[in-house]
Design a protein around this motif. Structure first.
Motif, PDB file in Angstrom:
ATOM      1  N   PHE A  37      -0.858   5.146   0.569  1.00  0.00           N
ATOM      2  CA  PHE A  37      -0.927   5.237   2.030  1.00  0.00           C
ATOM      3  C   PHE A  37      -2.012   4.313   2.588  1.00  0.00           C
ATOM      4  O   PHE A  37      -1.785   3.562   3.539  1.00  0.00           O
ATOM      5  CB  PHE A  37      -1.206   6.686   2.453  1.00  0.00           C
ATOM      6  CG  PHE A  37      -1.447   6.833   3.921  1.00  0.00           C
ATOM      7  CD1 PHE A  37      -0.393   6.737   4.817  1.00  0.00           C
ATOM      8  CD2 PHE A  37      -2.721   7.035   4.411  1.00  0.00           C
ATOM      9  CE1 PHE A  37      -0.606   6.859   6.180  1.00  0.00           C
ATOM     10  CE2 PHE A  37      -2.945   7.152   5.777  1.00  0.00           C
ATOM     11  CZ  PHE A  37      -1.884   7.066   6.655  1.00  0.00           C
ATOM     12  N   LEU A  38      -3.182   4.343   1.967  1.00  0.00           N
ATOM     13  CA  LEU A  38      -4.316   3.574   2.500  1.00  0.00           C
ATOM     14  C   LEU A  38      -4.015   2.075   2.470  1.00  0.00           C
ATOM     15  O   LEU A  38      -4.301   1.346   3.431  1.00  0.00           O
ATOM     16  CB  LEU A  38      -5.581   3.873   1.692  1.00  0.00           C
ATOM     17  CG  LEU A  38      -6.831   3.136   2.147  1.00  0.00           C
ATOM     18  CD1 LEU A  38      -7.225   3.572   3.552  1.00  0.00           C
ATOM     19  CD2 LEU A  38      -7.988   3.383   1.187  1.00  0.00           C
ATOM     20  N   ILE A  39      -3.408   1.630   1.355  1.00  0.00           N
ATOM     21  CA  ILE A  39      -3.135   0.201   1.220  1.00  0.00           C
ATOM     22  C   ILE A  39      -2.115  -0.239   2.266  1.00  0.00           C
ATOM     23  O   ILE A  39      -2.283  -1.268   2.925  1.00  0.00           O
ATOM     24  CB  ILE A  39      -2.659  -0.116  -0.217  1.00  0.00           C
ATOM     25  CG1 ILE A  39      -3.838   0.010  -1.165  1.00  0.00           C
ATOM     26  CG2 ILE A  39      -2.032  -1.494  -0.293  1.00  0.00           C
ATOM     27  CD1 ILE A  39      -3.466   0.063  -2.606  1.00  0.00           C
ATOM     28  N   ILE A  40      -1.065   0.567   2.450  1.00  0.00           N
ATOM     29  CA  ILE A  40      -0.044   0.197   3.428  1.00  0.00           C
ATOM     30  C   ILE A  40      -0.602   0.299   4.841  1.00  0.00           C
ATOM     31  O   ILE A  40      -0.368  -0.561   5.690  1.00  0.00           O
ATOM     32  CB  ILE A  40       1.205   1.088   3.235  1.00  0.00           C
ATOM     33  CG1 ILE A  40       1.888   0.691   1.925  1.00  0.00           C
ATOM     34  CG2 ILE A  40       2.158   0.956   4.412  1.00  0.00           C
ATOM     35  CD1 ILE A  40       3.064   1.525   1.569  1.00  0.00           C
TER      36      ILE A  40
ATOM     37  N   ASN B  43      -0.825  -2.961   7.117  1.00  0.00           N
ATOM     38  CA  ASN B  43      -0.168  -2.870   8.415  1.00  0.00           C
ATOM     39  C   ASN B  43       0.821  -4.017   8.642  1.00  0.00           C
ATOM     40  O   ASN B  43       0.803  -4.672   9.671  1.00  0.00           O
ATOM     41  CB  ASN B  43      -1.239  -2.850   9.521  1.00  0.00           C
ATOM     42  CG  ASN B  43      -0.683  -2.282  10.815  1.00  0.00           C
ATOM     43  OD1 ASN B  43       0.336  -1.605  10.792  1.00  0.00           O
ATOM     44  ND2 ASN B  43      -1.328  -2.579  11.926  1.00  0.00           N
ATOM     45  N   ILE B  44       1.653  -4.286   7.621  1.00  0.00           N
ATOM     46  CA  ILE B  44       2.635  -5.352   7.794  1.00  0.00           C
ATOM     47  C   ILE B  44       4.039  -4.747   7.841  1.00  0.00           C
ATOM     48  O   ILE B  44       4.294  -3.721   7.219  1.00  0.00           O
ATOM     49  CB  ILE B  44       2.533  -6.418   6.688  1.00  0.00           C
ATOM     50  CG1 ILE B  44       2.595  -5.783   5.303  1.00  0.00           C
ATOM     51  CG2 ILE B  44       1.273  -7.243   6.841  1.00  0.00           C
ATOM     52  CD1 ILE B  44       2.605  -6.797   4.184  1.00  0.00           C
ATOM     53  N   PRO B  45       4.936  -5.401   8.592  1.00  0.00           N
ATOM     54  CA  PRO B  45       6.231  -4.767   8.893  1.00  0.00           C
ATOM     55  C   PRO B  45       7.125  -4.537   7.678  1.00  0.00           C
ATOM     56  O   PRO B  45       8.067  -3.754   7.773  1.00  0.00           O
ATOM     57  CB  PRO B  45       6.896  -5.743   9.876  1.00  0.00           C
ATOM     58  CG  PRO B  45       6.068  -6.967   9.876  1.00  0.00           C
ATOM     59  CD  PRO B  45       4.727  -6.644   9.343  1.00  0.00           C
ATOM     60  N   GLU B  46       6.866  -5.188   6.542  1.00  0.00           N
ATOM     61  CA  GLU B  46       7.698  -4.903   5.364  1.00  0.00           C
ATOM     62  C   GLU B  46       7.364  -3.538   4.775  1.00  0.00           C
ATOM     63  O   GLU B  46       8.181  -2.921   4.115  1.00  0.00           O
ATOM     64  CB  GLU B  46       7.497  -5.946   4.255  1.00  0.00           C
ATOM     65  CG  GLU B  46       8.101  -7.295   4.541  1.00  0.00           C
ATOM     66  CD  GLU B  46       7.166  -8.154   5.349  1.00  0.00           C
ATOM     67  OE1 GLU B  46       5.958  -7.851   5.374  1.00  0.00           O
ATOM     68  OE2 GLU B  46       7.628  -9.123   5.979  1.00  0.00           O
ATOM     69  N   GLU B  47       6.113  -3.099   4.956  1.00  0.00           N
ATOM     70  CA  GLU B  47       5.659  -1.910   4.233  1.00  0.00           C
ATOM     71  C   GLU B  47       5.599  -0.652   5.084  1.00  0.00           C
ATOM     72  O   GLU B  47       5.853   0.446   4.590  1.00  0.00           O
ATOM     73  CB  GLU B  47       4.256  -2.168   3.653  1.00  0.00           C
ATOM     74  CG  GLU B  47       4.262  -3.220   2.566  1.00  0.00           C
ATOM     75  CD  GLU B  47       2.862  -3.525   2.068  1.00  0.00           C
ATOM     76  OE1 GLU B  47       2.747  -4.058   0.965  1.00  0.00           O
ATOM     77  OE2 GLU B  47       1.878  -3.224   2.778  1.00  0.00           O
TER      78      GLU B  47
END
Lengths: 183, 385
Positions: free
Chosen positions: B257-260, B264-268
């Motif tokens: 969760f923290l990494i995504i 904050n990029i639209p693929e993830e």
């Protein structure tokens, strides 16, 4: 040990020496059953059941560790919140000022740090350590407690302690030797 | 022997019940397949993954115990062996999922892929023949590991059974489960990716298996050979393992969760955006609360960990949230808003009934406990350690 007035030093307790851990365990249980509470056992190796026999049931160290962890969490989170949201408000990548997910790793680390510091300091404090002077070492053979002998001490601050009666009691437990320990 | 006599009818009844419930629920699930085939495949996938978790978790813990040893493993070793030996059954039960590929997986539709540059790029890996081949390969690998881990003779102590297999086996195991999780679950949302995904699944399966073993141990504690052997310390060990894997689940899940969230990029982010809208946010909060905070707080208590009956309640609760976690992984891929379907329940009971029947059959083929293992009981219960 300077006893300038020449008085006989106060009695710290009676120390009984045993040959085997089983004897020590039996003697400790007997002493506890006889109503002695200020007792302690000394052994060069861990003896299963000995801690229970001297009446030691529970430590409060785990509670101290929990308090430490909570303090650490509050400190870590508070530190970040103060810095980022109050003291030096700064926009990082357009994220909210109070970006709690990024605070979690540091909060976790400070919890662990505080918990471990509280564990070490709390354990030492509850054991009364460091203790540069312990009257037990006045007993000439007590050093063997870290070698191959087993000792049980009934301390004089025990309400049931009386020098002669307690000595007889300890001798009745098949002690190898019973010595008076002076303060 | 009296206790054994009392034990056998209980086992007979449990086995019969499991089979009856399993077949009845599978029949109901089959009816559901005609009513709504899409829902059937999704419900079946979740139920299958849930029970497969016990088989795979057991295989992993067995290898872990071969390497690390310990009293806790001796106690539950036969449960683990029996659960791992359900893998051939699980290999057969994977067939409906392979049949459901067109219904389950967006990437299997040529027309969708042709207009999607990302999926077109991933087609070298995400295509039906390769998917089926990989699934066959995973099961082949797991069953080879299972065969190599078997005790060579009745005199073998578990400790001597192939440490040489367990070391490399554990590495292969974690990699293969990671790939399997990518294939079976992550590719439900084929644009999304997360490298810690497989690790979360491995940890979750291990946690689920430990919880299952604790619950079973408490159920069987009345009967021989467990009656009279089980001590508070045994439950304490297993309770600590439950605590450790609860924390590890939270650690891996939060890492993802923290990494995504940071990236904050639209693929993830869509994966989490789906799970924080349309009612799914309540499931998310429930998972954080009941998959981590509540069991974590309870399992800190030494008092609870040393009492089998209390620990078993925590274990059952963990098993339930494991299902919710899998449900939360799979179902939002299809539905924007939260919903429950009766087929989730019958599929869970159907696969579970058959699995439990098979598990109990395996368990009864040998002793419940390798009582000859010297690690079981402290050498001098009242003397020197």
């Amino acid at each position: 040990m300077n006893h300038e007035n020449g008085n006989e030093p106060a009695v710290y307790g009676l120390l009984a020496e045993f040959d085997t851990p089983d004897q020590l365990l039996a003697a400790t249980r007997a002493a506890y059953d006889a109503g002695f509470r200020k007792i302690d056992a000394y052994s060069p190796l861990p003896v299963h059941g000995l801690a229970e026999a001297v009446g030691f049931h529970k430590t409060r160290v785990s509670l101290v560790v929990l308090i430490g962890a909570l303090c650490g969490a509050a400190f870590g989170y508070g530190l970040q919140y103060f810095m980022v949201a109050l003291s030096y408000v700064h926009n990082v990548g357009g994220r909210p000022i109070h970006s709690w997910p990024s605070f979690i790793p540091v909060t976790f680390e400070t919890s662990v740090l505080f918990a471990s510091i509280f564990a070490v300091v709390g354990m030492l404090a509850m054991n009364g350590l460091p203790k540069p002077y312990n009257a037990l070492f006045n007993a000439p053979r007590f050093g063997l407690a870290s070698d191959d002998r087993f000792f049980l001490c009934i301390e004089s601050r025990d309400p049931k302690f009386e020098l002669d009666g307690t000595r007889e009691f300890l001798e009745s437990l098949n002690a190898y030797e019973v010595t008076v320990v002076h303060d | 022997m009296n206790h054994d006599d009392a034990r056998e009818p209980v086992f007979d009844r449990a086995q019969r019940m499991a089979l009856l419930v399993g077949i009845a629920a599978l029949a109901a699930t089959a009816v559901g397949a005609f009513l709504d085939s899409g829902q059937f495949f999704r419900s079946y996938l979740i139920a299958y993954l849930f029970w497969l978790g016990l088989a795979l978790g057991s295989l992993g813990i067995l290898m872990l115990h071969n390497l690390a040893g310990g009293r806790w493993g001796v106690l539950i070793r036969r449960f683990l062996e029996s659960a791992a030996r359900t893998l051939p059954l699980m290999a057969a039960l994977v067939i409906p999922i392979l049949l459901g590929i067109p219904s389950l997986y967006e990437w299997s539709h040529q027309d969708v892929v042709a207009h999607d540059p990302v999926l077109l790029h991933k087609q070298g890996y995400l295509n039906v023949p390769f998917f089926v081949a990989r699934t066959v390969f995973y099961f082949a690998l797991w069953m080879v590991l299972l065969l190599l881990l078997r005790r060579r003779s009745p005199e073998d102590l578990p400790a001597s059974s192939s440490r040489a297999v367990a070391g490399p086996g554990l590495i292969l195991f974690v990699f293969s489960v990671t790939f399997a999780s990518v294939d079976w679950i992550m590719s439900l949302e084929p644009h999304w990716f997360s490298t810690i995904y497989g690790a979360i699944l491995v940890v979750g399966q291990t946690l689920q298996t430990f919880a299952f073993c604790v619950a079973l141990l408490v159920i069987l504690s009345r009967y021989r050979p467990f009656a009279g052997i089980l001590q508070p310390g045994h439950f304490h060990d297993l309770g600590n393992l439950l605590l450790a894997f609860t924390v590890l689940w939270a650690y891996t899940s939060f890492s993802q969760f923290l990494i995504i969230w940071s990236g904050n990029i639209p693929e993830e982010t869509p994966w989490y955006i789906r799970r924080s809208n349309g009612g799914w946010q309540f499931v998310s909060v429930a998972l954080v609360t009941f998959h981590f905070f509540v069991p974590f707080a309870i399992l800190l208590s030494r008092y609870v960990k040393r009492r089998g009956r209390l620990l078993a309640r925590v274990a059952v609760a963990i098993i339930v949230v494991r299902f919710i976690d899998l449900y939360w992984w799979v179902e939002p891929s299809y539905h924007q808003s939260f919903g429950l379907h009766w087929m989730h329940l019958v599929a869970l009971l159907g696969v579970g009934g058959v699995w439990l029947f098979f598990f109990l059959w395996q368990l009864r083929r040998g002793p419940l406990l390798y009582t000859e293992d010297p690690r079981l009981i402290p050498a001098h219960p009242h003397g020197v350690h």
